[in-house]
Each structure stands twice: as C-alpha cells, then as structure tokens.
Design a protein around this motif. Structure first.
Motif, short mmCIF file in Angstrom:
data_model
loop_
_atom_site.label_atom_id
_atom_site.label_comp_id
_atom_site.label_asym_id
_atom_site.label_seq_id
_atom_site.Cartn_x
_atom_site.Cartn_y
_atom_site.Cartn_z
N ASN A 144 0.84 -1.21 0.00
CA ASN A 144 0.00 0.00 0.00
C ASN A 144 0.87 1.25 0.00
OD1 ASN A 144 -2.39 -1.42 0.20
ND2 ASN A 144 -2.57 -1.19 2.40
N SER A 145 0.30 2.31 -0.51
CA SER A 145 0.90 3.64 -0.37
C SER A 145 -0.23 4.65 -0.45
CB SER A 145 1.94 3.90 -1.46
OG SER A 145 1.33 3.98 -2.74
N HIS A 146 0.09 5.88 -0.22
CA HIS A 146 -0.92 6.93 -0.39
C HIS A 146 -1.18 7.09 -1.89
CE1 HIS A 146 -2.94 10.80 -0.23
NE2 HIS A 146 -3.18 10.52 1.06
N SER B 242 -1.54 9.62 -3.57
CA SER B 242 -0.79 10.72 -4.18
C SER B 242 0.64 10.32 -4.52
CB SER B 242 -0.78 11.93 -3.25
OG SER B 242 -0.06 11.63 -2.06
N GLY C 21 -8.00 7.55 -1.14
CA GLY C 21 -6.68 8.04 -0.75
C GLY C 21 -5.63 6.95 -0.65
N VAL C 22 -5.98 5.72 -1.03
CA VAL C 22 -5.07 4.59 -0.84
C VAL C 22 -4.77 3.91 -2.17
CG1 VAL C 22 -4.73 2.37 0.32
CG2 VAL C 22 -6.00 4.19 1.48
N ASN C 23 -3.49 3.76 -2.46
CA ASN C 23 -3.04 2.93 -3.57
C ASN C 23 -2.97 1.50 -3.02
OD1 ASN C 23 -1.80 2.22 -6.08
ND2 ASN C 23 0.20 2.30 -5.09
#
Length: 177
Positions: free
Chosen positions: A69-71, A73, A120-122
């Motif tokens: 996971n990442s943000h 953005s 908001g989550v990748n």
C-alpha cells in the motif's frame, strides 16, 4: 426380490451432501446406481440419457496478489497488483482457447477485487476468483497449472507475491455404458 432405494442428495453444488450419500450407499450395500441430475432447458417430464461424459470436472481457484500500500498521491511508493491482475484477466481467453486442450474447457471469472475503494489509498492487495471446468479432469488440472504459471510469472515480473487456494473440487462425471 430387488429393492429400489431413492436417495436425494442435498447440497450437491457445494459437495456437502455427497459424503452423507456415500455412507447410505455403503450401509445399504448398493450394487448399482442410477443418478439423475436436472438440466435446464429439457422439456418438462422428459429425461436425457447418454454414454460418456455428463458433467465436467470443476474447481474454484482463488489467487491473492500481494504488493504494498501507499498513499494515492504517491503510487510509486507502493506496489499495486492491478497490472498483474489485468494482464492475467486478458490472458484467460487465450488460455481457454489454447489448442492443447482435446476436450471442453472453460474458465469463468467469478470475482475480482483490487483494494477497498478508499480514494486516498493505492492498494497493495488484489484477488481473482475463477471457476475452472473441463470435460477431462487431467485437462482441468493442466488448465489450472497454466493459469497459475502465468499468474506467478506476472507477479514475479512486477515484484508481487501470489498465493493460491483451491476450492470446491469436483471430479468429472461419466456414465458407464
């Protein structure tokens, strides 16, 4: 001097009723079985009888693709499994139509999920669920392996992990002439 036992198997679609029926067959010392299965589309009050294959072998296959996971953005800081899943989804038609299969084979996508829908989550995880069918059980196992090989290759190329789980395994059914 003959007995006829009518045995109605419940929950045959999920395999729960089969073991109970097997116990009845053993207990009653049954020497011959005639099984009937409904087939949508047959005229009411009719039956269809044939030699050879009746129902294909079938099994569920769940593949979990594991990334990071990442943000949303900063997707470059994560590892989203969607490209591997997308590539595999596009390959399923080609795998199914491969000329190596001598009999009927079918791949049905029954579920795909990547992430949770949080904007908001990748996502770092995705899942693909398939039903695999084949008239010949050995071809179903070959089909399963070909799908898994492709999934593992895509996961490896993209730095992902992949786990698989088999569900609801049913062997082929053939009538004895």
């Amino acid at each position: 001097n003959n007995r006829i036992i009518l045995l109605f198997q419940h929950a045959e679609e999920v395999g729960i009723g089969g073991p109970e029926c097997r116990e009845v067959l053993r207990k009653e010392n049954i020497d011959r079985i005639y099984a009937i299965h409904n087939f949508p589309g047959l005229k009411k009050g009719t039956m269809s009888i044939s030699d050879g294959p009746v129902q294909p072998a079938s099994q569920g296959l769940i593949m979990d693709f594991l990334g990071r996971n990442s943000h949303a953005s900063n997707p470059e800081k994560g590892l989203n499994p969607y490209p591997a899943i997308a590539r595999l989804l596009l390959d399923l038609d080609e795998i199914e139509k491969d000329r190596r299969w001598d009999h009927f084979v079918r791949i049905t996508v029954v579920g795909v999920q990547v992430g949770s829908g949080a904007f908001g989550v990748n996502p770092g995880r995705g899942q693909m669920c398939l039903t695999i069918r084949a008239e010949d059980e050995s071809e179903m196992l070959g089909l399963r392996q070909k799908i898994l090989d492709r999934a593992e290759a895509y996961a490896h190329d993209m730095g992902l992990g992949v786990n698989s789980e088999d569900r609801d395994y049913f062997p082929e059914e053939k009538n004895d002439p």
